[in-house]
Design a protein around this motif. Structure first.
Motif, PDB file in Angstrom:
ATOM      1  N   GLN A 276      42.736  45.127  24.002  1.00 45.20           N
ATOM      2  CA  GLN A 276      42.693  44.451  22.707  1.00 45.20           C
ATOM      3  C   GLN A 276      42.869  45.456  21.581  1.00 45.20           C
ATOM      4  N   LEU A 277      42.204  46.593  21.762  1.00 48.43           N
ATOM      5  CA  LEU A 277      42.293  47.656  20.760  1.00 48.43           C
ATOM      6  C   LEU A 277      43.730  48.116  20.612  1.00 48.43           C
ATOM      7  N   ARG A 278      44.343  48.320  21.763  1.00 49.07           N
ATOM      8  CA  ARG A 278      45.712  48.804  21.766  1.00 49.07           C
ATOM      9  C   ARG A 278      46.641  47.799  21.118  1.00 49.07           C
ATOM     10  N   LEU A 279      46.437  46.548  21.486  1.00 46.63           N
ATOM     11  CA  LEU A 279      47.294  45.487  20.942  1.00 46.63           C
ATOM     12  C   LEU A 279      47.126  45.415  19.437  1.00 46.63           C
ATOM     13  N   TYR A 280      45.878  45.536  19.026  1.00 40.61           N
ATOM     14  CA  TYR A 280      45.596  45.490  17.603  1.00 40.61           C
ATOM     15  C   TYR A 280      46.348  46.594  16.881  1.00 40.61           C
ATOM     16  N   GLU A 281      46.240  47.800  17.442  1.00 41.56           N
ATOM     17  CA  GLU A 281      46.908  48.944  16.812  1.00 41.56           C
ATOM     18  C   GLU A 281      48.407  48.716  16.753  1.00 41.56           C
ATOM     19  N   THR A 282      48.954  48.231  17.848  1.00 41.05           N
ATOM     20  CA  THR A 282      50.396  48.035  17.882  1.00 41.05           C
ATOM     21  C   THR A 282      50.820  46.996  16.862  1.00 41.05           C
ATOM     22  N   GLN A 283      50.041  45.911  16.780  1.00 40.98           N
ATOM     23  CA  GLN A 283      50.417  44.874  15.825  1.00 40.98           C
ATOM     24  C   GLN A 283      50.317  45.384  14.400  1.00 40.98           C
ATOM     25  N   GLN A 284      49.294  46.214  14.171  1.00 37.54           N
ATOM     26  CA  GLN A 284      49.186  46.829  12.850  1.00 37.54           C
ATOM     27  C   GLN A 284      50.440  47.612  12.529  1.00 37.54           C
ATOM     28  N   ARG A 285      50.876  48.361  13.539  1.00 34.93           N
ATOM     29  CA  ARG A 285      52.052  49.183  13.304  1.00 34.93           C
ATOM     30  C   ARG A 285      53.285  48.315  13.070  1.00 34.93           C
ATOM     31  N   VAL A 286      53.370  47.217  13.818  1.00 32.86           N
ATOM     32  CA  VAL A 286      54.498  46.308  13.620  1.00 32.86           C
ATOM     33  C   VAL A 286      54.489  45.793  12.191  1.00 32.86           C
ATOM     34  N   ASP A 287      53.314  45.413  11.740  1.00 25.88           N
ATOM     35  CA  ASP A 287      53.222  44.885  10.377  1.00 25.88           C
ATOM     36  C   ASP A 287      53.622  45.947   9.362  1.00 25.88           C
ATOM     37  N   ASP A 288      53.112  47.173   9.589  1.00 26.08           N
ATOM     38  CA  ASP A 288      53.438  48.260   8.662  1.00 26.08           C
ATOM     39  C   ASP A 288      54.939  48.477   8.605  1.00 26.08           C
TER      40      ASP A 288
ATOM     41  N   THR B  32      61.868  45.659  16.645  1.00 28.37           N
ATOM     42  CA  THR B  32      62.047  44.970  17.928  1.00 28.37           C
ATOM     43  C   THR B  32      61.428  45.751  19.087  1.00 28.37           C
ATOM     44  N   ALA B  33      61.606  47.060  19.084  1.00 25.86           N
ATOM     45  CA  ALA B  33      61.084  47.856  20.193  1.00 25.86           C
ATOM     46  C   ALA B  33      59.568  47.718  20.262  1.00 25.86           C
ATOM     47  N   LEU B  34      58.938  47.838  19.108  1.00 23.48           N
ATOM     48  CA  LEU B  34      57.478  47.738  19.076  1.00 23.48           C
ATOM     49  C   LEU B  34      57.016  46.336  19.436  1.00 23.48           C
ATOM     50  N   GLU B  35      57.788  45.352  19.006  1.00 22.80           N
ATOM     51  CA  GLU B  35      57.406  43.978  19.315  1.00 22.80           C
ATOM     52  C   GLU B  35      57.476  43.726  20.807  1.00 22.80           C
ATOM     53  N   ASP B  36      58.506  44.295  21.427  1.00 23.76           N
ATOM     54  CA  ASP B  36      58.593  44.171  22.886  1.00 23.76           C
ATOM     55  C   ASP B  36      57.365  44.802  23.528  1.00 23.76           C
ATOM     56  N   GLU B  37      57.006  45.937  22.983  1.00 21.66           N
ATOM     57  CA  GLU B  37      55.834  46.643  23.513  1.00 21.66           C
ATOM     58  C   GLU B  37      54.592  45.774  23.366  1.00 21.66           C
ATOM     59  N   ALA B  38      54.458  45.177  22.183  1.00 21.55           N
ATOM     60  CA  ALA B  38      53.302  44.323  21.935  1.00 21.55           C
ATOM     61  C   ALA B  38      53.299  43.141  22.893  1.00 21.55           C
ATOM     62  N   PHE B  39      54.478  42.635  23.180  1.00 23.88           N
ATOM     63  CA  PHE B  39      54.565  41.515  24.098  1.00 23.88           C
ATOM     64  C   PHE B  39      54.098  41.931  25.496  1.00 23.88           C
ATOM     65  N   ASP B  40      54.562  43.105  25.931  1.00 21.35           N
ATOM     66  CA  ASP B  40      54.117  43.609  27.238  1.00 21.35           C
ATOM     67  C   ASP B  40      52.604  43.750  27.270  1.00 21.35           C
ATOM     68  N   MET B  41      52.069  44.211  26.159  1.00 24.05           N
ATOM     69  CA  MET B  41      50.618  44.388  26.095  1.00 24.05           C
ATOM     70  C   MET B  41      49.921  43.049  26.185  1.00 24.05           C
ATOM     71  N   GLU B  42      50.479  42.060  25.493  1.00 21.96           N
ATOM     72  CA  GLU B  42      49.869  40.738  25.556  1.00 21.96           C
ATOM     73  C   GLU B  42      49.863  40.227  26.987  1.00 21.96           C
ATOM     74  N   VAL B  43      50.972  40.443  27.666  1.00 18.44           N
ATOM     75  CA  VAL B  43      51.057  39.989  29.054  1.00 18.44           C
ATOM     76  C   VAL B  43      49.985  40.666  29.897  1.00 18.44           C
ATOM     77  N   SER B  44      49.879  41.982  29.729  1.00 18.80           N
ATOM     78  CA  SER B  44      48.907  42.697  30.573  1.00 18.80           C
ATOM     79  C   SER B  44      47.478  42.329  30.172  1.00 18.80           C
ATOM     80  N   GLN B  45      47.285  42.068  28.886  1.00 10.43           N
ATOM     81  CA  GLN B  45      45.954  41.648  28.447  1.00 10.43           C
ATOM     82  C   GLN B  45      45.607  40.290  29.052  1.00 10.43           C
ATOM     83  N   ASP B  46      46.585  39.404  29.084  1.00  8.81           N
ATOM     84  CA  ASP B  46      46.341  38.091  29.673  1.00  8.81           C
ATOM     85  C   ASP B  46      46.031  38.205  31.158  1.00  8.81           C
ATOM     86  N   LYS B  47      46.731  39.087  31.813  1.00  4.18           N
ATOM     87  CA  LYS B  47      46.457  39.297  33.239  1.00  4.18           C
ATOM     88  C   LYS B  47      45.007  39.703  33.430  1.00  4.18           C
ATOM     89  N   CYS B  48      44.611  40.628  32.563  1.00  4.53           N
ATOM     90  CA  CYS B  48      43.233  41.126  32.635  1.00  4.53           C
ATOM     91  C   CYS B  48      42.242  39.986  32.383  1.00  4.53           C
TER      92      CYS B  48
END
Lengths: 944, 210
Positions: A731-743, A752-768
């Motif tokens: 969650q922390l990581r996702l938060y940071e990434t989304q912050q960066r996307v917004d910035d 787009t690259a960061l958004e893809d990354e955030a998406f991957d994180m969301e997927v892995s977070q959901d798995k968790c």
């Protein structure tokens, strides 16, 4: 006296005009060496039986040998010649070692320093070369003389080098920084360009005075520091003096003049004791060690030994040799002394430096005090007596005494203060450099260690050797090692260069900042800065900038080329600083340490290129601990590590707060201490040290250990601590990434690259989360499971969760989950309808439509949940598989429903709004928040 | 031992044994950045400077030759451990100490290619050589003492040692088998007898521990 004849024996053939011949004794008086400027050979004679044994001849030079030098322990012989070469031999074997350097013009003089690590060579060339005898590298070239340099002498303590040229100008160099401490212009006779006569100068063995031949056929003594004329020895020399040498104990001096006389002087009484007239001019003399004898060699290459020249009624020249030998002078003594002084508080050390620096006694006092401390008192007294016997002015002696008394008083005073006023007072922690290990004398220590490379230093006979290594030897530039005259204690390294700084030691050594770029298009782009009256405390560097924080609380920012760009005043005394790319983090003290031993510190993160402050806040620490490391993670978030072993990362959550992401106490291996080097979002890189040690040694090369980040979680009844830990970190990581996307979106950069990354994180977070749901279900904590359900980001994972619980035969939970999913979808639809103006983008509109089309599927799932579980979802054994299937299903649903979506759309929107109104408002809010976050979700786009 | 010199009697040459030992995993500390390597035998890496990783010995040697890594000597290759093992080997005449199956080969390769990464290399080298000699001698004397049996169990014998004694032991056991059961031998060739032995002796394995 005069009747005593001295038989001279020929060592070198000198044809034609007179030549300059040299003679030298080794330190045990076993051998002596002679050479002549008209003879290319060097003779090593046996000291005991010079007449019977033929000398060993060393023939390596092509022309006359003008200079000889033996290292202090007589293990090396250096010779310089008219053939422009300086050669190094082993001694006494005479085995040729190396051509240690070459000049473009003849060599005139050579000198070893006390430890033998440096050889100074000079001649008709412009500069004096200081050569490292270890590897033959040129440490420094001292330029300043206008004529051929003919005389060189290292000060016994190894810090000064005196040189004289043929025009009679004397320069005294400080070896630490290569600057001239004093110049005496034209004080000695001008000898012209003849190689047969040289100007000479010699430090007294106790190092206090410098003896130089004067213009009036005399020897003039100069003060070591100021270069002031102290006194002159004037007597029966009829012509100017061409050579002089001090007796080993410094009480006598032998001089030879152009008038072919050798005179022996009593330095204390300033008068000559004895003299000897020779047939030829004596060009060189050397006292035989441990003997009352002086060997001489004349300009014709004939040598002889003048035995028992000091009358037996007087003190022998071998008695009371001052022990400023390089061994005694080792930096260890000074270092210990410093530590001790530090312990006794800053005010006192300040006082010390004032008192010490104006006379030359700091070494003596410090050594004496040390002896008193460590050994028996008698020892120190003996030493004192020894010193008293010499020509010590009584005034300075008195000052020394009073000084010591003063100091003792202070000890007593400070002790009393401590015991009464502040018995439990804790100190503010002193400044430190991240990634440095404490300096240890004689041992290699890290000045800087980070993920990129390291800088090590080792104190070696007065000087330090600094080595820079990159961990990735293939990619990093090769940086040559450096001899460090300044005594650097702070360093910082990055890809483009390294910066060094030293603290100031008294008034003589100013604090210096030095920068070495690794790559530069211009040669010699190193630069140094001196600071008068202030001391560099911390250094840092980044992309194109160098920062130094000083004792005056000034933050000085320099460009890579050495331009002074900014000077900022900081709020408090600096603790540490670190740089990464554009960012500089500085930690300063806010107030004195709290009585509960908690440091009060504050940090600022500055953007150097934009000249902005990005973050500011207090530094969080475990109670009773100190900050031991600070740095940026691989992703660029500020992190700190304290002495209790807690690693924290600063995040923007809750308006900016520190999150403890790793704790040593949570690790299983209790017998190890971790020395943090760096971290990324999932793990921390550190060096594991066996328990009592808290920092690593340089050799063997330490290796990095990767440890997973682990939050200090309370032990939950769930029994899935690792999953919970993983979830929070994700969650922390996702938060940071989304912050960066917004910035970045704000800055208008492609995300787009960061958004893809955030998406991957969301997927892995959901798995968790799905795994957590399953463990919640198995431990019957259904409320927690439904909360987790609400945390799921992706619709397909929510579907997977439903299939999961149906498979676990929990129909009521499945129903609850279905309603949550419904709610979510309705919320989204609602959001899209109510704020269509916010999403004018056509793509977004279609996205919303595709979202809306999904509810039928969910209703279907709800109505026949149990049936479906039996039929469609039987194959799903694992949660991850379920996720995949969910994805497939979503796609299927989409294609089927595309046709009827327009019709159903309106109906669906109406119903859910009512539904939601019935629901708890708090939940709705939460979903709203979820929705707000999802606005930038790339998944939605990808499903279209 | 005969097998040491004659390549026809030994099943594998020492080079072949060494080749097989090169698949053992060793720990290296790379000094370069490299992506993960995907081999049939598995994935190795990622390679990050100063972070140890496990790779097959052959890869480690190849990297070391290019100056891209340094070895971390395996745990058993410390002077303390080897001294203990040597003492234990000398003490007991019948049992062998636990060492990696191909310790001779690993030690050899490390000494050939990574001698600068081994602390106390001379001491370690002489210890390994001593251990090898002691074990080989012990193995030979043990072989001399077995009698009337068709199977022998000796645990912790290393690859190179097995390879040396294998031809001799095999033939010796065959001979024992033949002489023990002369009636069973009638009308059977050696191959079938060997098959039978293999089939029969599984349950009888721990016959005599030497």
């Amino acid at each position: 006296m005069k009747s005593r004849s001295l038989k001279l024996r020929e060592a070198h053939k000198v044809g034609g005009s007179a030549a300059f011949c040299s003679i030298l004794w080794d330190h045990k008086a076993e051998h002596f060496v002679t050479s002549s400027s008209s003879d290319p050979s060097i003779s090593v004679h046996d000291g005991l039986l010079p007449s019977t044994l033929p000398p060993t001849i060393l023939r390596h030079h092509q022309d006359g040998v003008t200079a000889l030098a033996l290292s202090h322990d007589s293990s090396f012989l250096a010779s310089g010649s008219i053939d422009h070469c300086v050669k190094l031999y082993k001694f006494p074997s005479g085995e040729f070692q190396t051509n240690i350097t070459r000049f473009t013009l003849p060599i005139r003089v050579l000198a070893f320093n006390g430890s033998g690590s440096l050889l100074a060579a000079a001649g008709d060339d412009e500069g004096i070369k200081l050569i490292n005898t270890f590897d033959g590298s040129i440490v420094r070239v001292l330029k300043g003389h206008k004529g051929p340099v003919t005389g060189l002498d290292f000060h016994p303590n190894g810090e000064l080098l005196a040189s004289i040229d043929s025009t009679g100008t004397v320069l005294c160099w400080e070896l630490q920084n290569g600057i001239v401490s004093f110049t005496l212009k034209g004080v000695a006779p001008d000898t012209g360009f003849s190689t047969s006569i040289v100007n000479i100068l010699r430090w007294s063995p106790d190092g206090r005075t410098l003896a130089v031949p004067g213009l009036r056929n005399d020897v003039v003594m100069y003060d070591r520091f100021t270069g002031e004329k102290l006194f002159a020895l004037r007597g029966d020399h009829l012509e100017s003096i061409c050579y002089l040498t001090w007796a080993p104990n410094g009480k006598y001096i032998a001089t030879s003049g152009l008038d072919k006389q050798v005179l022996l002087w009593d330095v204390d009484k300033k008068q000559d004791i004895d003299r000897h007239k020779f047939e030829e001019r004596i060009s060189c003399m050397a006292w035989k060690p441990n003997c009352n004898a002086l060997s001489v060699i004349d300009a014709r290459g004939k040598y002889g030994i003048w035995e028992s020249l000091v009358p037996s009624s007087m003190i022998s020249p071998t008695v009371g040799i001052p022990d400023i030998l390089p061994k005694k002078r080792n930096e260890i003594l000074n270092f210990d002394d410093e530590i001790e002084e530090e312990l006794h508080g800053a005010s006192e050390s300040l006082n010390d430096s004032f008192v010490d620096s104006d006379d030359g006694e700091s070494h003596h006092t410090s050594r004496k005090r040390l002896r008193k401390k460590t050994c028996i008192d008698d020892d120190g007294d003996a030493y004192e007596e020894l010193n008293d016997g010499s020509s010590l002015p009584s005034a300075s002696q008195f000052r020394k005494m009073s000084h010591r008394v003063h100091r003792e008083k202070q000890y007593a005073g400070s002790g009393a203060f401590k015991s009464t006023a502040a018995s439990n007072k804790y100190k503010m922690q002193s400044s430190f450099q991240p990634g440095a290990t404490p300096l240890e004398p004689g041992k290699q220590t890290f000045l800087c260690y980070n993920m990129l490379g390291c800088i090590t230093t080792i104190e070696h006979e007065g000087n330090s050797r600094i080595e820079t290594d990159f961990h990735d030897t293939g990619r990093g530039p090769l940086v040559s090692s450096m001899i460090d005259f300044y005594g650097f204690t702070m360093a910082s390294i990055n890809e483009s260069g390294c910066v060094f700084a030293n603290p100031c030691k008294g008034e003589k050594n100013m604090s210096v900042l030095m920068y070495r770029p690794f790559r530069s298009w211009a040669s010699n782009s190193e630069w140094t800065m001196r600071f008068e009256g202030e001391e560099v405390k911390v250094v840092a560097n980044g992309a194109g900038w160098v920062a130094a924080v000083t004792s005056l609380n000034l933050l000085r920012i320099f460009s890579e080329g050495g331009l002074q760009k900014h000077i900022l005043s900081l709020d408090g005394p600096v603790v540490t600083a670190v740089g990464r790319k554009d960012h500089l983090a500085v930690v300063t003290h806010v107030s004195d340490c709290l009585p509960s031993n908690e440091q009060v510190m504050e940090f600022r993160v500055l953007n150097i290129s934009k000249m902005t402050e990005e973050l500011k806040g207090r530094v969080a620490l475990t109670p009773g601990s100190r900050l031991t490391w600070i740095g940026f993670s691989d992703e660029g978030s500020l992190s700190s590590y304290d002495s209790k072993g807690v690693l924290r990362v600063f995040t923007g959550q809750y308006g900016g707060s520190w999150i403890p992401v790793f704790s040593t106490s949570k690790e299983k291996k209790q017998e190890e201490n971790y020395w943090v080097v760096g971290l990324n979002t999932t793990s921390v890189y550190c060096i594991a040290c066996k328990h009592p040690e808290i920092f690593p040694q340089v050799t063997p090369k330490p290796i990095l250990t990767i440890l997973d980040l682990s939050l200090p979680l309370a032990s939950s009844d769930l029994g899935a601590a690792s999953l919970e830990n993983e979830l929070i970190l994700k969650q922390l990581r996702l938060y940071e990434t989304q912050q960066r996307v917004d910035d970045m979106a704000l800055a208008g950069v492609d995300t787009t690259a960061l958004e893809d990354e955030a998406f991957d994180m969301e997927v892995s977070q959901d798995k968790c989360i799905l795994r957590l749901i399953s463990s919640c279900c198995s431990s019957d904590s259904f409320v927690r499971a439904s909360e987790l359900m609400r945390l799921l980001t992706l619709e397909k994972s929510m579907r997977a969760a439903i299939t999961l619980v149906t498979k676990l035969k929990l129909p009521f939970l499945a129903e609850k989950f279905c309603s949550i999913l419904e709610e979510r979808l309705l919320e989204e639809a609602n959001e899209a309808i109510t704020n269509p103006s916010q999403n004018p983008n056509r793509e977004v509109v279609t996205r919303v439509e595709s979202k809306v089309q999904n509810p039928p599927a969910s209703f279907q799932t709800k109505s026949s949940a149990t049936k479906l579980s039996a039929t469609t979802f039987v194959r799903k054994a694992k949660v991850s598989e379920g996720l995949k299937l969910g994805k497939e299903q979503v796609k299927k649903d989409e294609t089927e429903d595309v046709k009827i979506k327009e019709i159903k759309k309106l109906n669906l929107i109406k119903k859910p709004v009512n539904n939601v109104n019935k629901e708890d408002k708090g939940l709705r809010k939460e979903v709203n928040q979820e929705e707000a976050r999802r606005s930038s979700n790339p998944f939605l786009k990808s499903t279209v | 031992m005969a097998g040491q010199t004659d390549p026809h009697i030994s099943l594998f040459s020492p080079q072949e044994v060494e080749f097989m030992a090169e698949d053992e995993l060793v720990e290296i500390v790379p000094n370069m950045n490299m992506e993960q390597l995907n081999f049939i035998s598995g994935d190795f890496g990622l390679f990050i400077p100063q972070i140890p990783t496990k790779v097959p010995l052959w890869l480690a040697v190849a990297l070391k030759r290019r100056g891209k890594c340094s070895f971390r000597p395996p745990g058993w290759m410390s002077v303390d451990n080897l001294t203990q093992i040597l003492e234990a080997e000398r003490e007991s005449q019948s049992t062998f100490q636990a060492l990696p199956f191909s310790y001779v080969e690993i030690a050899r390769l490390l000494f050939d290619h990574a001698h600068d990464d081994i602390p106390d290399k001379y001491m370690v080298r002489s210890l390994v050589e001593d251990i090898r000699d002691v074990r080989l001698h012990k193995l030979e004397t043990n072989l001399g003492s077995f009698q009337g049996t068709s199977a022998v169990k000796i645990s912790n014998v290393s690859a190179m040692e097995v390879n040396i004694v294998r031809p001799f032991v095999r033939r010796a056991l065959e001979a024992f088998y033949k002489h023990d059961k002369p009636e069973a031998d009638v009308g059977r060739d050696t191959r079938s007898s060997r098959q039978q032995r293999e089939a029969n002796n599984e349950p009888r394995r721990p016959l005599r521990q030497r």
